[in-house]
Scaffold this motif. Structure first.
Motif, PDB file in Angstrom:
ATOM      1  N   GLU A 128      -4.456  63.323  22.810  1.00  0.00           N
ATOM      2  CA  GLU A 128      -3.197  64.054  22.864  1.00  0.00           C
ATOM      3  C   GLU A 128      -2.587  64.222  21.477  1.00  0.00           C
ATOM      4  OE1 GLU A 128      -2.229  65.531  25.516  1.00  0.00           O
ATOM      5  OE2 GLU A 128      -3.876  64.679  26.677  1.00  0.00           O
ATOM      6  N   ILE A 129      -2.710  63.209  20.633  1.00  0.00           N
ATOM      7  CA  ILE A 129      -2.152  63.327  19.281  1.00  0.00           C
ATOM      8  C   ILE A 129      -2.924  64.352  18.463  1.00  0.00           C
ATOM      9  CG2 ILE A 129      -1.820  62.086  17.112  1.00  0.00           C
ATOM     10  CD1 ILE A 129      -1.156  59.598  18.735  1.00  0.00           C
ATOM     11  N   VAL A 130      -4.260  64.345  18.562  1.00  0.00           N
ATOM     12  CA  VAL A 130      -5.063  65.318  17.820  1.00  0.00           C
ATOM     13  C   VAL A 130      -4.743  66.739  18.258  1.00  0.00           C
ATOM     14  CG1 VAL A 130      -7.414  66.148  17.444  1.00  0.00           C
ATOM     15  CG2 VAL A 130      -6.925  63.706  17.296  1.00  0.00           C
ATOM     16  N   LEU A 131      -4.691  66.973  19.572  1.00  0.00           N
ATOM     17  CA  LEU A 131      -4.363  68.312  20.064  1.00  0.00           C
ATOM     18  C   LEU A 131      -2.943  68.709  19.686  1.00  0.00           C
ATOM     19  CD1 LEU A 131      -6.003  68.144  23.614  1.00  0.00           C
ATOM     20  CD2 LEU A 131      -6.913  69.199  21.540  1.00  0.00           C
ATOM     21  N   ALA A 147      -2.888  83.102  20.241  1.00  0.00           N
ATOM     22  CA  ALA A 147      -3.911  82.814  19.237  1.00  0.00           C
ATOM     23  C   ALA A 147      -4.700  81.563  19.585  1.00  0.00           C
ATOM     24  CB  ALA A 147      -3.253  82.659  17.865  1.00  0.00           C
ATOM     25  N   LEU A 148      -4.017  80.550  20.148  1.00  0.00           N
ATOM     26  CA  LEU A 148      -4.694  79.302  20.483  1.00  0.00           C
ATOM     27  C   LEU A 148      -5.358  79.338  21.850  1.00  0.00           C
ATOM     28  CD1 LEU A 148      -2.176  76.604  19.232  1.00  0.00           C
ATOM     29  CD2 LEU A 148      -4.405  77.102  18.289  1.00  0.00           C
ATOM     30  N   GLY A 149      -5.020  80.345  22.653  1.00  0.00           N
ATOM     31  CA  GLY A 149      -5.495  80.346  24.022  1.00  0.00           C
ATOM     32  C   GLY A 149      -7.001  80.269  24.142  1.00  0.00           C
ATOM     33  N   ILE A 155     -11.763  73.348  21.874  1.00  0.00           N
ATOM     34  CA  ILE A 155     -11.293  72.239  21.029  1.00  0.00           C
ATOM     35  C   ILE A 155     -11.002  71.013  21.887  1.00  0.00           C
ATOM     36  CG2 ILE A 155      -9.431  71.470  19.528  1.00  0.00           C
ATOM     37  CD1 ILE A 155      -9.202  74.349  18.541  1.00  0.00           C
ATOM     38  N   ARG A 156     -10.318  71.206  23.015  1.00  0.00           N
ATOM     39  CA  ARG A 156     -10.025  70.093  23.920  1.00  0.00           C
ATOM     40  C   ARG A 156     -11.316  69.454  24.427  1.00  0.00           C
ATOM     41  NH1 ARG A 156      -5.780  68.312  27.050  1.00  0.00           N
ATOM     42  NH2 ARG A 156      -4.464  69.949  26.187  1.00  0.00           N
ATOM     43  N   LEU A 157     -12.305  70.286  24.770  1.00  0.00           N
ATOM     44  CA  LEU A 157     -13.575  69.752  25.268  1.00  0.00           C
ATOM     45  C   LEU A 157     -14.276  68.926  24.198  1.00  0.00           C
ATOM     46  CD1 LEU A 157     -15.787  69.608  27.420  1.00  0.00           C
ATOM     47  CD2 LEU A 157     -16.685  71.774  26.524  1.00  0.00           C
ATOM     48  N   VAL A 162     -16.019  63.607  22.198  1.00  0.00           N
ATOM     49  CA  VAL A 162     -16.218  62.701  21.061  1.00  0.00           C
ATOM     50  C   VAL A 162     -15.458  61.391  21.265  1.00  0.00           C
ATOM     51  CG1 VAL A 162     -15.775  62.395  18.599  1.00  0.00           C
ATOM     52  CG2 VAL A 162     -16.710  64.554  19.434  1.00  0.00           C
ATOM     53  N   LEU A 163     -14.186  61.473  21.639  1.00  0.00           N
ATOM     54  CA  LEU A 163     -13.373  60.262  21.764  1.00  0.00           C
ATOM     55  C   LEU A 163     -13.849  59.372  22.908  1.00  0.00           C
ATOM     56  CD1 LEU A 163      -9.782  61.666  21.089  1.00  0.00           C
ATOM     57  CD2 LEU A 163     -11.215  60.301  19.575  1.00  0.00           C
ATOM     58  N   PHE A 164     -14.198  59.960  24.049  1.00  0.00           N
ATOM     59  CA  PHE A 164     -14.632  59.129  25.165  1.00  0.00           C
ATOM     60  C   PHE A 164     -16.040  58.597  24.942  1.00  0.00           C
ATOM     61  CE2 PHE A 164     -10.956  60.856  27.238  1.00  0.00           C
ATOM     62  CZ  PHE A 164     -10.601  59.874  28.141  1.00  0.00           C
ATOM     63  N   ALA A 165     -16.870  59.307  24.172  1.00  0.00           N
ATOM     64  CA  ALA A 165     -18.178  58.749  23.815  1.00  0.00           C
ATOM     65  C   ALA A 165     -17.999  57.503  22.952  1.00  0.00           C
ATOM     66  CB  ALA A 165     -19.013  59.796  23.089  1.00  0.00           C
TER      67      ALA A 165
END
Length: 402
Positions: A128-131, A147-149, A155-157, A162-165
């Motif tokens: 959540e902090i990274v996003l 633009a971010l849509g 990016i979220r995926l 990465v974080l959960f791995a």
């Protein structure tokens, strides 16, 4: 002679689950009987800690309700609001387990569950902090969501994977599992995926660079290579530009950032250069007044600022002047209209002063037999039309006698 028996392979000792459960039950009952007061105090403290964490989570939810969803408080609030209930329970239990003098097996179980919940909760907070940082860096303008849509999904995926791995590897390492081979396998797999999708990741990171660095935004007029137009959409892989000739130009994000790009929408002023030519028959005194005339015309417009004006040379058929002035506006329509008005006012003033604009002309001169130049046209033209003599009045010529 009896054959020698080979040693049997070592096997793991059998674990009697029923006996372990029975032992845990007996230890728990004995603990409840002997430490009832400590257990009640620990339960009260754990309940207080739990409700304190619930209050912090509600505070984070309130911070998320603010209008500026990309502010730092909103980013922190969104991370706090993602705190899980199981994690709060395990935090409360872990804090009071030592005071309540829990049995060894119960304490180890609480420690294990707390470690697992803490690792995955840290991964959720980090995501959540990274996003939130990405959205904050992208800006709070009206075009941010569009633009971010297309980019935020991938990016979220990627961030989640990465974080959960990493979280799974940490948990396995705490359980005593040798994760060296797993880490090596993930590294090799990541390299293979990166090489296979090199073009996609290149455009993805280029899109993130556009969102972060903001060289242009949707609606800006840009000039890139031989293309000039207005940015209509910033996508995950490409950017779409509506060219001034009408067609839609699709440009790769990576290719777009590899060349020099001009953002015409960031101009607070636009400079124009007018080249004006007057005829050689213009008197020198009038030629000396032309720069002041043009300066007065330019400065009469509220958004125009004169830079310089003067005679620049002698052309093939004109006396050349150059006028440089700025239009103080970011709107190209206003700039275009201001330049048009300046040109019309110059034309009106020159017509009123009798100053003629030069245009390409050519004059031919002839030479007399003595070499002197002769004007190409006579100074006076006399037309003499003799009276025609009637045919009947003509006298025949008489031949001379020899």
């Amino acid at each position: 002679m009896a054959a020698t028996n080979k040693s049997a392979p070592a096997t793991l000792p059998d674990v009697d689950v029923e006996k372990s459960i029975a032992q845990l039950w007996r230890d728990s009952l004995g603990w409840l009987d002997n430490h009832s007061l400590q257990i009640l105090i620990a339960a009260a403290i754990a309940t207080g800690v739990f409700f304190l964490l619930v209050g912090l989570r509600r505070l984070g939810m309130k911070l998320c309700d603010k209008e500026d969803h990309t502010g730092w408080l909103s980013v922190i609030g969104r991370a706090i609001s993602r705190t899980g209930t199981f994690f709060m329970i395990m935090v409360s239990a872990r804090l009071v387990s030592g005071y309540a003098q829990t049995p060894d097996m119960v304490a180890r179980t609480i420690t294990f569950l707390f470690t697992v919940s803490a690792v995955f909760q840290a991964a959720i907070w980090a995501r959540e902090i990274v996003l939130g940082v990405i959205e904050h860096r992208a800006g709070t303008d009206a075009h941010r969501a569009e633009a971010l849509g297309s980019a935020m999904g991938i990016i979220r995926l990627l961030v989640t994977v990465v974080l959960f791995a990493v979280a799974i590897i940490v948990v396995l390492d705490n359980l005593g599992v040798n994760v060296t081979g797993l880490v090596a396998g993930l590294g090799i797999g990541g390299i293979a995926i990166g090489l296979a999708a090199q073009g996609i990741f290149s455009d993805l990171f280029a899109a993130l660079s556009i969102l972060f660095d903001k060289p242009f935004r949707r609606g800006d007029a840009i000039k890139w290579d031989t293309t000039s137009g207005t940015v209509e959409q910033i996508g995950l892989k490409t950017t779409r530009v509506r060219a001034i000739s009408g067609e839609e130009v699709v440009i790769s994000n990576a290719n777009l950032l590899n060349k020099e790009l001009h953002n015409m929408a960031r101009l607070h002023r636009r400079r124009h250069v007018l080249t004006i030519g007057v005829t050689y028959q213009t008197p020198p005194a009038v030629c000396a007044e032309i720069p002041a005339m043009i300066r007065a015309i330019v400065e009469a417009h509220p958004k125009c600022q004169m830079i310089r004006c003067g005679m620049t040379g002698f052309g093939a058929s004109s006396l050349d002047y150059e006028a440089q002035f700025d239009v103080l506006s970011e709107n190209y329509d206003e700039v275009f209209e201001a330049r048009s008005k300046v040109c019309i006012d110059i034309l009106q003033r020159f017509n009123a002063e009798g100053i003629e604009f030069a245009y390409p002309t050519q004059t031919s001169f002839t030479a007399a037999p003595d070499g002197t130049l002769v004007m190409p046209y006579p100074s006076e033209t006399k037309l003499v039309t003799p009276d025609p003599e009637p045919a009947t009045a003509r006298k025949p010529r008489q031949a001379k006698d020899g």
